[in-house]
Design a protein around this motif. Structure first.
Motif, PDB file in Angstrom:
ATOM      1  N   ALA A 187       0.823  -1.208   0.000  1.00  0.00           N
ATOM      2  CA  ALA A 187       0.000   0.000   0.000  1.00  0.00           C
ATOM      3  C   ALA A 187       0.857   1.258   0.000  1.00  0.00           C
ATOM      4  O   ALA A 187       0.412   2.331  -0.423  1.00  0.00           O
ATOM      5  CB  ALA A 187      -0.913  -0.002   1.217  1.00  0.00           C
ATOM      6  N   LEU A 188       2.098   1.126   0.477  1.00  0.00           N
ATOM      7  CA  LEU A 188       2.949   2.310   0.616  1.00  0.00           C
ATOM      8  C   LEU A 188       3.838   2.559  -0.602  1.00  0.00           C
ATOM      9  O   LEU A 188       4.404   3.637  -0.752  1.00  0.00           O
ATOM     10  CB  LEU A 188       3.834   2.179   1.860  1.00  0.00           C
ATOM     11  CG  LEU A 188       3.098   2.146   3.199  1.00  0.00           C
ATOM     12  CD1 LEU A 188       4.057   1.803   4.318  1.00  0.00           C
ATOM     13  CD2 LEU A 188       2.441   3.497   3.481  1.00  0.00           C
ATOM     14  N   THR A 189       3.982   1.542  -1.476  1.00  0.00           N
ATOM     15  CA  THR A 189       4.869   1.729  -2.635  1.00  0.00           C
ATOM     16  C   THR A 189       4.177   2.610  -3.668  1.00  0.00           C
ATOM     17  O   THR A 189       3.086   2.281  -4.126  1.00  0.00           O
ATOM     18  CB  THR A 189       5.143   0.370  -3.329  1.00  0.00           C
ATOM     19  OG1 THR A 189       5.087  -0.633  -2.356  1.00  0.00           O
ATOM     20  CG2 THR A 189       6.419   0.374  -4.100  1.00  0.00           C
ATOM     21  N   PRO A 190       4.796   3.730  -4.056  1.00  0.00           N
ATOM     22  CA  PRO A 190       4.124   4.591  -5.041  1.00  0.00           C
ATOM     23  C   PRO A 190       3.945   3.880  -6.384  1.00  0.00           C
ATOM     24  O   PRO A 190       4.705   2.972  -6.708  1.00  0.00           O
ATOM     25  CB  PRO A 190       5.075   5.784  -5.187  1.00  0.00           C
ATOM     26  CG  PRO A 190       6.009   5.708  -4.041  1.00  0.00           C
ATOM     27  CD  PRO A 190       6.079   4.284  -3.620  1.00  0.00           C
ATOM     28  N   ASN A 199      -7.342  -1.973  -9.414  1.00  0.00           N
ATOM     29  CA  ASN A 199      -7.705  -0.937  -8.442  1.00  0.00           C
ATOM     30  C   ASN A 199      -6.585  -0.583  -7.449  1.00  0.00           C
ATOM     31  O   ASN A 199      -6.582   0.507  -6.904  1.00  0.00           O
ATOM     32  CB  ASN A 199      -9.001  -1.293  -7.717  1.00  0.00           C
ATOM     33  CG  ASN A 199      -8.990  -2.692  -7.176  1.00  0.00           C
ATOM     34  OD1 ASN A 199      -7.930  -3.287  -7.020  1.00  0.00           O
ATOM     35  ND2 ASN A 199     -10.164  -3.218  -6.877  1.00  0.00           N
ATOM     36  N   LEU A 200      -5.621  -1.484  -7.238  1.00  0.00           N
ATOM     37  CA  LEU A 200      -4.532  -1.138  -6.308  1.00  0.00           C
ATOM     38  C   LEU A 200      -3.736   0.038  -6.882  1.00  0.00           C
ATOM     39  O   LEU A 200      -3.476   1.034  -6.195  1.00  0.00           O
ATOM     40  CB  LEU A 200      -3.614  -2.346  -6.088  1.00  0.00           C
ATOM     41  CG  LEU A 200      -2.446  -2.089  -5.144  1.00  0.00           C
ATOM     42  CD1 LEU A 200      -2.930  -1.846  -3.726  1.00  0.00           C
ATOM     43  CD2 LEU A 200      -1.450  -3.236  -5.161  1.00  0.00           C
ATOM     44  N   GLU A 201      -3.389  -0.086  -8.149  1.00  0.00           N
ATOM     45  CA  GLU A 201      -2.623   0.985  -8.784  1.00  0.00           C
ATOM     46  C   GLU A 201      -3.472   2.250  -8.910  1.00  0.00           C
ATOM     47  O   GLU A 201      -3.007   3.359  -8.674  1.00  0.00           O
ATOM     48  CB  GLU A 201      -2.156   0.550 -10.184  1.00  0.00           C
ATOM     49  CG  GLU A 201      -1.079  -0.489 -10.160  1.00  0.00           C
ATOM     50  CD  GLU A 201       0.122  -0.061  -9.328  1.00  0.00           C
ATOM     51  OE1 GLU A 201       0.392  -0.747  -8.335  1.00  0.00           O
ATOM     52  OE2 GLU A 201       0.772   0.941  -9.647  1.00  0.00           O
ATOM     53  N   VAL A 202      -4.739   2.056  -9.283  1.00  0.00           N
ATOM     54  CA  VAL A 202      -5.605   3.226  -9.472  1.00  0.00           C
ATOM     55  C   VAL A 202      -5.800   3.960  -8.146  1.00  0.00           C
ATOM     56  O   VAL A 202      -5.719   5.191  -8.087  1.00  0.00           O
ATOM     57  CB  VAL A 202      -6.956   2.807 -10.106  1.00  0.00           C
ATOM     58  CG1 VAL A 202      -7.900   3.996 -10.173  1.00  0.00           C
ATOM     59  CG2 VAL A 202      -6.742   2.215 -11.493  1.00  0.00           C
ATOM     60  N   LYS A 250      -7.797   5.074 -18.579  1.00  0.00           N
ATOM     61  CA  LYS A 250      -7.247   3.709 -18.517  1.00  0.00           C
ATOM     62  C   LYS A 250      -5.861   3.716 -17.884  1.00  0.00           C
ATOM     63  O   LYS A 250      -5.027   4.562 -18.233  1.00  0.00           O
ATOM     64  CB  LYS A 250      -7.161   3.115 -19.923  1.00  0.00           C
ATOM     65  CG  LYS A 250      -8.529   2.875 -20.534  1.00  0.00           C
ATOM     66  CD  LYS A 250      -8.452   2.126 -21.843  1.00  0.00           C
ATOM     67  CE  LYS A 250      -9.843   2.077 -22.445  1.00  0.00           C
ATOM     68  NZ  LYS A 250      -9.885   1.435 -23.735  1.00  0.00           N
ATOM     69  N   LEU A 251      -5.649   2.750 -17.018  1.00  0.00           N
ATOM     70  CA  LEU A 251      -4.347   2.610 -16.359  1.00  0.00           C
ATOM     71  C   LEU A 251      -3.297   2.173 -17.371  1.00  0.00           C
ATOM     72  O   LEU A 251      -3.545   1.293 -18.198  1.00  0.00           O
ATOM     73  CB  LEU A 251      -4.461   1.557 -15.248  1.00  0.00           C
ATOM     74  CG  LEU A 251      -3.190   1.234 -14.480  1.00  0.00           C
ATOM     75  CD1 LEU A 251      -2.746   2.410 -13.636  1.00  0.00           C
ATOM     76  CD2 LEU A 251      -3.390   0.006 -13.586  1.00  0.00           C
TER      77      LEU A 251
END
Ligand SMILES: C[S@@+](CC[C@H](N)C(=O)[O-])C[C@H]1O[C@@H](n2cnc3c(N)ncnc32)[C@H](O)[C@@H]1O
Length: 636
Positions: free
Chosen positions: A71-74, A101-104, A500-501
């Motif tokens: 969760a903390l890694t940009p 959704n993690l990246e988004v 879009k990612l």
């Protein structure tokens, strides 16, 4: 003119770890030596509150530490705009984002942290057939593009079966970082509702206690979601699911608009019917409260004195006022009196009263969700969509007395897009201006899989890639059209912007050891060649923390397009060539426009680094802008 590079903190998504350390530093400066935390000092400063025991209460599983870190890694990704797949791009405030959704969620941190009013999610339930996306700690964007078949050699996404041996662990590892990031996005008075069946309900409650704090647990709603009795079930026929509710800060109050059944209870009528609606009656006497002498008094009726068994609910003055206004009903039966107060559907200002949401909900049923979709698509295209009425009910809930009918509603496991549909439908009912943000993975649809066949064929017929995200977008388009047909006088927002990612538009330094000359040559241009001006513009918006729906205007100076974002907070010129002669008219045009816009915040000006014919052109442009107060100038 400072250059933006891929390693620049401003070019990355929010660095949550750095943010947390800053907060810790401001609270406990003594615990930091040469920029590092001294745990011994921190322990002393925290006194007896540090948990030192080896065995502590709480849920632990293999991978929890990594899930926290994840969760903390940009993110190194970006969101690329797709106006051609959007509806009413120029005016809409709704967003549909296609991607993991993690990246988004990471990418949304800068623009939306502390801004979301309500999150509803309906994650995969871990039935053994659901697919749980394997997050890759090293390079999630690459992993994502490969898994979803967007780069060569796409791997097939597999479901999370109980045979995998990491059944619950995989699900927890998937949910934990996403919920952590979701919490940051909530407003202080924001609320999150998470759907779950029995399988992961306890684990979900545990991780939510961890992330949101036990004191912010609001309810575990038991929702009777089926009316069929499940004749083939060996044990109890399971006809319910849960919706677990947490708030960011302790909740003060929740109320809900009345449903049709509750409204129908106000069926009696008197002379005030026209403006206060029907009424029902409630007993004036109570036996349940603490004794209060001022609530004990006689009521005189037809020459008789009526006394309460214990006390009345109202003091004498309030009773007399109500009696005068014909808001008291007294009946006599076999010598016994009942005194009741009228409760009208609407108050003096014509505003309908609210009810209390219950922890057990009887419907709306799953069958209704299937019907909602069937009214929009010819065939059964999505398995188990949530009923729109359920989401409309959550969207209309009033938290902490906020009746504003606006704010951002986020669903990052969007599926068929029920939450987006419900937001538009509720706005059409009550004239609200709520916005939605949906996130959905372009999960591949397999024409050989019996549950995905209909959707895969639908995509083929419409010339679209075979993914669930295509179904989400099509549902939103069709739902908006239907809402407009059914509510021709509704002029609210029925569009949505699609993003879009993808990997960042800014190149990272990845030299090819076999061809260093070409690597050096390529590194002169920091922006990827296949990306458009709009791609770069929206990456800037995101990385500078602006709303993705902020208005963007365009003007041309010296033949170069200049974009003004958010009323001049950002002025961007991404022309590929700016000659020495063009510098003066371009800079003067920007200065004059900036004067007209008079933005409330400092303006950042951004140019393409490789566009300047030479260093003189670059320096001249910066000098003119700075002379006119435009101090923050960056290049890409
Ligand atoms: C249970 S469904 C949601 C159904 C939705 N509530 C509805 O009413 O249609 C869960 C959805 O989450 C999506 N999903 C799973 N993993 C995801 C991820 N990592 N990022 C984004 N979406 C994901 C799945 O593709 C699926 O469509």
């Amino acid at each position: 003119m400072k250059l933006f590079t891929a390693d620049d903190p401003e070019a990355r998504s929010a660095d949550l770890l750095a943010g947390n350390i800053e907060q810790l530093k401001s609270l406990f400066p003594e615990a930091f030596t040469e920029g590092k935390i001294d745990f011994e000092v921190l322990r002393q400063l925290l006194g007896g509150t540090v948990e030192e025991r080896e065995e502590k209460y709480g849920l632990n599983w293999h991978g929890k530490r990594k899930a926290r870190q994840l969760a903390l890694t940009p993110s190194t990704g970006t969101l690329r705009p797709c106006p051609e797949e959007s509806v009413e791009w120029d005016s809409t405030q709704h967003l549909m984002i296609e991607g993991d959704n993690l990246e988004v969620l990471k990418l949304l941190q800068k623009s939306y942290s502390g801004k979301v009013k309500l999150i509803y999610i309906d994650p995969p339930y871990n039935t053994g057939k659901d697919f749980v996306y394997p997050d890759n700690f090293r390079d999630n964007i690459e992993n994502y593009l490969e898994l979803t078949g967007q780069v060569e050699g796409g791997r097939k996404i597999s479901s999370n079966t109980e045979a995998s041996g990491r059944f619950h662990t995989d699900w927890l590892n998937m949910m934990y970082p996403r919920l952590k990031l979701a919490r940051n996005l909530l407003r202080d008075d924001g609320v999150i509702l998470v759907s779950s069946d029995e399988m992961e309900a306890d684990n979900l409650k545990n991780i939510c206690d961890d992330i949101f704090g036990f004191e912010n647990f609001v309810e575990r709603i038991v929702w009777k979601n089926k009316y069929g009795s499940g004749a083939l079930t060996k044990g109890f026929a399971n006809v319910h699911e849960y919706i677990i509710v947490y708030s960011k800060e302790p909740i003060q109050d929740i109320s809900a608009p009345l449903d049709d059944e509750q409204r129908a209870a106000y069926r009696l009528q008197d002379e005030k019917f026209e403006y206060r609606g029907g009424y029902l009656t409630q007993p004036l006497a109570t036996t349940s409260k603490d004794p209060r002498p001022n609530l004990v008094y006689p009521i005189f009726y037809n020459g008789q004195e009526i006394w309460p068994e214990k006390q009345w609910v109202w003091a004498k003055e309030r009773f007399e006022e109500a009696y005068k206004n014909n808001e008291i009903v007294i009946n006599e039966s076999e010598g016994k009196f009942s005194v009741r107060t009228k409760q009208y559907l609407r108050d003096e200002n014509g505003i309908e009263r609210l009810g209390k949401p219950l922890s057990i909900m009887n419907g709306p049923f799953n069958q209704e969700g299937t019907r909602d979709i069937a009214t929009l698509f010819p065939e059964k295209i999505f398995s188990f969509p949530k009923p729109m009425a359920l989401l409309k009910y959550f969207v209309a809930l009033i938290f902490n007395g906020d009746k504003s009918k606006e704010g951002i509603y986020l669903d990052f496991f969007a599926g068929s897009g029920t939450t987006g549909h419900a937001v538009m439908a509720q706005n059409a009912i009550d004239g609200g201006t709520r916005r939605y943000i949906l996130v959905q993975l372009p999960e591949p649809l397999d024409p050989e899989n019996k549950d995905q066949k209909v959707a895969a064929n639908f995509c083929d017929q419409h010339g679209k890639p075979r993914t669930i995200a295509e179904i989400t977008k099509e549902r939103l388009r069709r739902a908006a059209k239907k809402i407009k047909e059914e509510n021709p006088r509704f002029h609210g927002d029925l569009g949505f912007r699609v993003f879009k990612l993808d990997s960042s538009n800014i190149r990272t330094w990845e030299p090819d050891p076999h061809d260093l000359e070409a690597s050096l040559f390529n590194s002169i241009e920091h922006l990827k060649a296949d990306r458009s001006e709009a791609d770069i513009l929206y990456e800037l918006l995101l990385k500078l923390g602006l709303d993705l729906c902020v208005p963007v205007e365009k003007r041309t100076f010296a033949g170069k397009a200049v974009h003004s974002v958010g009323g001049g907070v950002l002025l961007v010129c991404l022309a590929t060539l700016v000659t020495r002669e063009e510098v003066e008219p371009l800079a003067q045009g920007i200065v004059a426009w900036h004067g007209e816009l008079a933005p409330a915040r400092d303006t950042t000006c951004v140019f393409r680094d490789s566009a300047f014919a030479d260093d003189v052109a670059k320096t001249n442009l910066a000098a003119i802008l700075q002379q006119h107060g435009l101090e923050i100038i960056r290049s890409l």
